[in-house]
Structure formats: C-alpha cells, structure tokens
Scaffold this active site. Sequence first.
Site, PDB file in Angstrom:
ATOM      1  N   THR A   1      33.379  26.331  36.919  1.00  0.00           N
ATOM      2  CA  THR A   1      34.623  26.493  37.698  1.00  0.00           C
ATOM      3  C   THR A   1      34.812  27.929  38.172  1.00  0.00           C
ATOM      4  OG1 THR A   1      35.870  27.060  35.718  1.00  0.00           O
ATOM      5  CG2 THR A   1      35.762  24.715  36.288  1.00  0.00           C
TER       6      THR A   1
ATOM      7  N   ARG B   1      33.596  33.344  30.953  1.00  0.00           N
ATOM      8  CA  ARG B   1      33.550  32.795  32.299  1.00  0.00           C
ATOM      9  C   ARG B   1      32.917  31.411  32.261  1.00  0.00           C
ATOM     10  NH1 ARG B   1      33.772  35.025  37.391  1.00  0.00           N
ATOM     11  NH2 ARG B   1      32.382  34.089  38.925  1.00  0.00           N
TER      12      ARG B   1
ATOM     13  N   ASP C   1      29.406  48.652  31.622  1.00  0.00           N
ATOM     14  CA  ASP C   1      29.942  47.591  30.765  1.00  0.00           C
ATOM     15  C   ASP C   1      30.640  48.241  29.570  1.00  0.00           C
ATOM     16  OD1 ASP C   1      30.027  45.670  28.514  1.00  0.00           O
ATOM     17  OD2 ASP C   1      29.151  44.342  30.002  1.00  0.00           O
TER      18      ASP C   1
END
Length: 204
Positions: free
Chosen positions: A105, A101, A196
């Site tokens: 942005t 990531r 996760d």
Amino acid sequence: MLKTLDHPLALHVLTHLRDKTTKPATFRRLCHHVSVMLALEATRDLATREVSIETPLETCKGRVLDRPLVLVPILRAGLGMVEIIVDLFPDVSIGYIGLERDHATARARSYYCKLPPLEGTRVLLVDPMLATGGSAVQAIDVIKQRGGSEIRMLNVVAAPEGVRAVEEKHPDVPIIAGALDRALNDRKYILPGLGDFGDRLYGT
Ligand code: URA
C-alpha cells in the site's frame, strides 16, 4: 505550523550531526543536545500551577509543571531522543509506536503500539527525521484515536514534503524541528540531511 530552532548552538550541533565523519558515540551525544532544545521548545507553553515552598530563608511562591507529559518515540530512531527527555522531565510517561512501510500500500503500517492513557496530557511525538510524513501522520492518527489531543511533533531534521503532509492531515499539531531541509531524493532520504539516523545512532 512549523517552528525551527533558532539558536547558534542548534546550528553548531546540526552541522556536526550532518558531518559523515561524526562517529556514533558523538552522534548520540549531539542527538541528546538537540533533543533537549526541541523538548524545551515543545514545552514552552506548558501549564504550571502555583505552589508554596520554604527556601532555607523564608516561605515563597513558585510554580511547578501542571500538565502530565507523554513521550512517544517512533521506533527505532526515535529511541535516541528518549533518555535525555526523560532526564529533563522525570515524571513523563512513555509510549511506543513501531511503524514499517507496507510495500503493497506504500503506507506506514503499525507493528507495535503501546501507549499510556493520553486524555488530558501533552504528547511529545519524537522521530528524528520527518521525511515523507507517512509515519508521522499515521502515528498522530493512532494517538488521536487513543484520546491524545494536545500533540507536538519533534524532529531533528524535516523535509518540506513531510511538513506539508502533517500540516495537511493534522493542522492542529505544531512541528518543532532542528532544521527544515531542501527536499527528498528518489529514495526518500532528506537532502542535505544526515543519512540514515538509526544507522548513524547505532553504527549499523
Ligand atoms: N530517515 C532517515 O533516517 N533519514 C532520512 O534522510 C529520511 C528518513
């Protein structure tokens, strides 16, 4: 188009994957089981061609796979699905896409990409958790830029947000998921989900 696994064994395996007391060794084994079910569903319509073979008793016709398969895990969690799919389809070629990531942005940025030739193949893109869909959309963009056109997305668990994102940007890519969960939380984890996936797979 989303297809979820419709089999009692899938429900059973997913329930144990979700259970937070399931240890990494069992988690990896269950991940293999659900990956087999996803891979079979994603290749149900794969082309075959007729061949002639000799059984110990006589000549007979049979059919063999006629479409080169490419398996593309999204790093890191997608790696947990690779080994067992390669066992099923030993002739598969493997590509890798690493995405992270970009905090500036808020988009997934590719930090690693190694793909075999994709023209004329069926691409199985594997990522256990389809959360926001950002990585999936980005990975499909890259695969299409490299000539992939017949793509299937395989997820253990999908969130409605991720399914919507993929369907909006890539309506030609069917999604095959173990389950469609309720929603994302404010940290973009799937609910109820299983936590996760990479951490549970590798015990990190
Ligand atoms: N990735 C994970 O491993 N788990 C989630 O719930 C969402 C994304």
